[in-house]
Design an enzyme around this catalytic site. Structure first.
Site, PDB file in Angstrom:
ATOM      1  N   LYS A  25       6.945 -20.528 -10.045  1.00 20.25           N
ATOM      2  CA  LYS A  25       7.238 -20.861 -11.445  1.00 20.25           C
ATOM      3  C   LYS A  25       7.126 -22.365 -11.641  1.00 20.25           C
ATOM      4  O   LYS A  25       6.698 -22.837 -12.692  1.00 20.25           O
ATOM      5  CB  LYS A  25       8.664 -20.394 -11.815  1.00 20.25           C
ATOM      6  CG  LYS A  25       8.740 -18.906 -12.061  1.00 20.25           C
ATOM      7  CD  LYS A  25      10.138 -18.498 -12.447  1.00 20.25           C
ATOM      8  CE  LYS A  25      10.200 -16.987 -12.604  1.00 20.25           C
ATOM      9  NZ  LYS A  25      11.520 -16.507 -12.967  1.00 20.25           N
ATOM     10  N   PHE A  42       2.769 -15.856 -15.486  1.00 22.69           N
ATOM     11  CA  PHE A  42       4.190 -15.669 -15.174  1.00 22.69           C
ATOM     12  C   PHE A  42       4.370 -15.037 -13.801  1.00 22.69           C
ATOM     13  O   PHE A  42       3.404 -14.527 -13.207  1.00 22.69           O
ATOM     14  CB  PHE A  42       4.946 -14.915 -16.281  1.00 22.69           C
ATOM     15  CG  PHE A  42       4.585 -13.464 -16.436  1.00 22.69           C
ATOM     16  CD1 PHE A  42       5.308 -12.470 -15.800  1.00 22.69           C
ATOM     17  CD2 PHE A  42       3.528 -13.097 -17.269  1.00 22.69           C
ATOM     18  CE1 PHE A  42       4.976 -11.131 -15.968  1.00 22.69           C
ATOM     19  CE2 PHE A  42       3.192 -11.755 -17.448  1.00 22.69           C
ATOM     20  CZ  PHE A  42       3.932 -10.774 -16.786  1.00 22.69           C
ATOM     21  N   LYS A  48      12.526  -4.653  -2.202  1.00 20.38           N
ATOM     22  CA  LYS A  48      12.370  -3.199  -2.251  1.00 20.38           C
ATOM     23  C   LYS A  48      13.732  -2.508  -2.141  1.00 20.38           C
ATOM     24  O   LYS A  48      14.582  -2.931  -1.364  1.00 20.38           O
ATOM     25  CB  LYS A  48      11.496  -2.777  -1.056  1.00 20.38           C
ATOM     26  CG  LYS A  48      10.482  -1.711  -1.345  1.00 20.38           C
ATOM     27  CD  LYS A  48       9.631  -1.485  -0.115  1.00 20.38           C
ATOM     28  CE  LYS A  48       8.575  -0.444  -0.316  1.00 20.38           C
ATOM     29  NZ  LYS A  48       7.654  -0.671  -1.406  1.00 20.38           N
ATOM     30  N   ALA A  57       8.991   4.142   5.055  1.00 18.02           N
ATOM     31  CA  ALA A  57       9.061   4.184   6.527  1.00 18.02           C
ATOM     32  C   ALA A  57       8.722   5.597   7.010  1.00 18.02           C
ATOM     33  O   ALA A  57       7.989   5.778   7.985  1.00 18.02           O
ATOM     34  CB  ALA A  57      10.446   3.767   6.992  1.00 18.02           C
ATOM     35  N   GLU A 142       4.955  -9.915   0.559  1.00 18.33           N
ATOM     36  CA  GLU A 142       3.641  -9.612  -0.030  1.00 18.33           C
ATOM     37  C   GLU A 142       3.532 -10.286  -1.394  1.00 18.33           C
ATOM     38  O   GLU A 142       4.390 -10.071  -2.259  1.00 18.33           O
ATOM     39  CB  GLU A 142       3.464  -8.105  -0.184  1.00 18.33           C
ATOM     40  CG  GLU A 142       2.091  -7.756  -0.768  1.00 18.33           C
ATOM     41  CD  GLU A 142       1.853  -6.264  -0.872  1.00 18.33           C
ATOM     42  OE1 GLU A 142       1.128  -5.718  -0.046  1.00 18.33           O
ATOM     43  OE2 GLU A 142       2.422  -5.652  -1.804  1.00 18.33           O
ATOM     44  N   ILE A 156       1.728   1.054 -15.501  1.00 21.77           N
ATOM     45  CA  ILE A 156       1.682   2.400 -16.078  1.00 21.77           C
ATOM     46  C   ILE A 156       1.386   3.444 -14.997  1.00 21.77           C
ATOM     47  O   ILE A 156       2.055   4.470 -14.899  1.00 21.77           O
ATOM     48  CB  ILE A 156       0.648   2.438 -17.227  1.00 21.77           C
ATOM     49  CG1 ILE A 156       1.277   1.733 -18.427  1.00 21.77           C
ATOM     50  CG2 ILE A 156       0.225   3.861 -17.565  1.00 21.77           C
ATOM     51  CD1 ILE A 156       0.386   1.525 -19.584  1.00 21.77           C
TER      52      ILE A 156
HETATM   53  P1  0O2 Z   1       6.113  -0.494  -4.869  1.00 22.01           P
HETATM   54  O1  0O2 Z   1       7.049   0.438  -5.531  1.00 22.01           O
HETATM   55  O2  0O2 Z   1       5.304  -1.288  -5.848  1.00 22.01           O
HETATM   56  O3  0O2 Z   1       6.788  -1.338  -3.859  1.00 22.01           O
HETATM   57  P2  0O2 Z   1      -2.877   1.212   2.026  1.00 22.01           P
HETATM   58  O4  0O2 Z   1      -2.370   1.942   3.243  1.00 22.01           O
HETATM   59  O5  0O2 Z   1      -3.594  -0.074   2.305  1.00 22.01           O
HETATM   60  O6  0O2 Z   1      -3.638   2.097   1.071  1.00 22.01           O
HETATM   61  P3  0O2 Z   1      -0.237   0.122   1.584  1.00 22.01           P
HETATM   62  O7  0O2 Z   1      -0.032   0.115   3.041  1.00 22.01           O
HETATM   63  O8  0O2 Z   1       0.854   0.694   0.723  1.00 22.01           O
HETATM   64  O9  0O2 Z   1      -1.587   0.857   1.162  1.00 22.01           O
HETATM   65  O10 0O2 Z   1      -0.457  -1.397   1.254  1.00 22.01           O
HETATM   66  P4  0O2 Z   1      -1.066  -2.073  -0.041  1.00 22.01           P
HETATM   67  O11 0O2 Z   1      -2.393  -1.539  -0.346  1.00 22.01           O
HETATM   68  O12 0O2 Z   1      -0.980  -3.523   0.205  1.00 22.01           O
HETATM   69  O13 0O2 Z   1      -0.057  -1.670  -1.192  1.00 22.01           O
HETATM   70  C1  0O2 Z   1       1.182  -2.240  -1.268  1.00 22.01           C
HETATM   71  C2  0O2 Z   1       1.621  -2.320  -2.710  1.00 22.01           C
HETATM   72  O14 0O2 Z   1       0.503  -2.552  -3.579  1.00 22.01           O
HETATM   73  C3  0O2 Z   1       2.250  -1.073  -3.245  1.00 22.01           C
HETATM   74  O15 0O2 Z   1       3.588  -0.990  -2.853  1.00 22.01           O
HETATM   75  C4  0O2 Z   1       2.082  -1.255  -4.757  1.00 22.01           C
HETATM   76  O16 0O2 Z   1       2.990  -2.214  -5.258  1.00 22.01           O
HETATM   77  C5  0O2 Z   1       0.702  -1.855  -4.812  1.00 22.01           C
HETATM   78  N1  0O2 Z   1      -0.307  -0.789  -4.900  1.00 22.01           N
HETATM   79  C6  0O2 Z   1      -1.192  -0.443  -3.940  1.00 22.01           C
HETATM   80  N2  0O2 Z   1      -1.976   0.549  -4.365  1.00 22.01           N
HETATM   81  C7  0O2 Z   1      -1.582   0.852  -5.630  1.00 22.01           C
HETATM   82  C8  0O2 Z   1      -2.031   1.799  -6.616  1.00 22.01           C
HETATM   83  O17 0O2 Z   1      -2.967   2.588  -6.410  1.00 22.01           O
HETATM   84  N3  0O2 Z   1      -1.364   1.793  -7.802  1.00 22.01           N
HETATM   85  C9  0O2 Z   1      -0.327   0.948  -8.077  1.00 22.01           C
HETATM   86  N4  0O2 Z   1       0.259   1.027  -9.268  1.00 22.01           N
HETATM   87  N5  0O2 Z   1       0.111   0.048  -7.154  1.00 22.01           N
HETATM   88  C10 0O2 Z   1      -0.504   0.005  -5.963  1.00 22.01           C
HETATM   89  P5  0O2 Z   1       4.326   0.390  -2.813  1.00 22.01           P
HETATM   90  O18 0O2 Z   1       5.295   0.366  -1.684  1.00 22.01           O
HETATM   91  O19 0O2 Z   1       3.358   1.528  -2.791  1.00 22.01           O
HETATM   92  O20 0O2 Z   1       5.076   0.485  -4.169  1.00 22.01           O
END
Ligand code: 0O2
Length: 214
Positions: A25, A42, A48, A57, A142, A156
């Site tokens: 920021k 922003f 988590k 996990a 991340e 969405i």
């Molecule tokens: P949350 O609730 O946001 O924390 P992979 O095995 O590479 O396909 P991985 O290991 O989950 O996927 O890692 P990646 O690709 O870095 O994704 C980590 C986060 O990126 C996710 O966390 C989401 O925040 C976002 N993300 C990844 N793919 C998608 C998608 O298709 N749609 C949306 N909306 N977000 C996505 P979490 O833990 O899944 O969810």
């Protein structure tokens, strides 16, 4: 692990998220105070939820004693940009800090190589040192960098995934893919007139400052 132990485990992650939010920021503030265009629109961040950590996990087969090493997004920072080019500018800013206040572990460019779902974002996994009462702890975090349009789509899609428990009906999935393509086109169109938009925003800002001075 008891809820109390989880809460203690998450303390350095909370600190990392707070510190990183302030840092990004502040980059925006510095650009704006010089009346320069900021590639950062922003910033948000979150730790988590315990339930989501347990769920992920289980899904990824990560033993709970390995979560700190193997789960990269317990601490998550999201940086929103106006234009696709800004994403790479922000990534470059983060690169300049590599080895200073953070260490880059690896990156995933889902902007150029979108996911099957249609998801687009630039992910940077970092190691971030946190000073705690019991010494330094290095946590994984991340950083997701995306445009406003990408964020609209992802937010969405995320809520639909929650509603349908990761099993979105095929016809909605198809719509979402189309929407992702349209969001990409929107970003492309906006990039075409980027200079015009930046100039207009500067003028608008000057006018707003004059009005607030009156
Ligand atoms: P949350 O609730 O946001 O924390 P992979 O095995 O590479 O396909 P991985 O290991 O989950 O996927 O890692 P990646 O690709 O870095 O994704 C980590 C986060 O990126 C996710 O966390 C989401 O925040 C976002 N993300 C990844 N793919 C998608 C998608 O298709 N749609 C949306 N909306 N977000 C996505 P979490 O833990 O899944 O969810």
């Amino acid at each position: 692990m008891l809820v109390k132990d989880w809460k203690e485990f998450l303390i350095p992650y909370e600190q990392a998220v707070e510190e990183l939010k302030i840092k990004f920021k502040s980059i925006r503030k510095q650009y704006r105070s010089k009346n320069e265009y900021s590639p950062i629109e922003f910033v948000t961040g979150r730790v988590k939820e315990i339930s989501s950590i347990l769920e992920k996990a289980k899904k990824l087969d990560i033993p709970l004693n390995k979560v700190a090493n193997d789960m990269e997004d317990i601490a998550g920072i999201r940086i929103m940009c106006q234009f696709v080019e800004d994403i790479y500018k922000v990534a470059q800013i983060i690169h300049q800090r590599d080895g200073k206040d953070l260490k880059i572990v690896y990156e995933k460019d889902y902007v150029k190589n979108n996911k099957e779902s249609g998801y687009r974002s630039y992910h940077i996994i970092i190691k971030y040192p946190v000073q705690t009462a019991s010494g330094e702890v290095e946590v994984l975090a991340e950083i997701q960098i995306r445009t406003l349009a990408m964020n609209f789509w992802a937010t969405i899609e995320h809520s639909l995934n929650y509603k349908y428990k990761q099993d979105i009906p095929e016809h909605i999935k198809e719509r979402l893919k189309r929407a992702a393509e349209l969001a990409f086109l929107l970003d492309e169109e906006m990039s075409e007139i980027k200079e015009e938009i930046i100039e207009a925003q500067k003028l608008f800002e000057v006018k707003s400052n004059i009005i607030s001075d009156i």
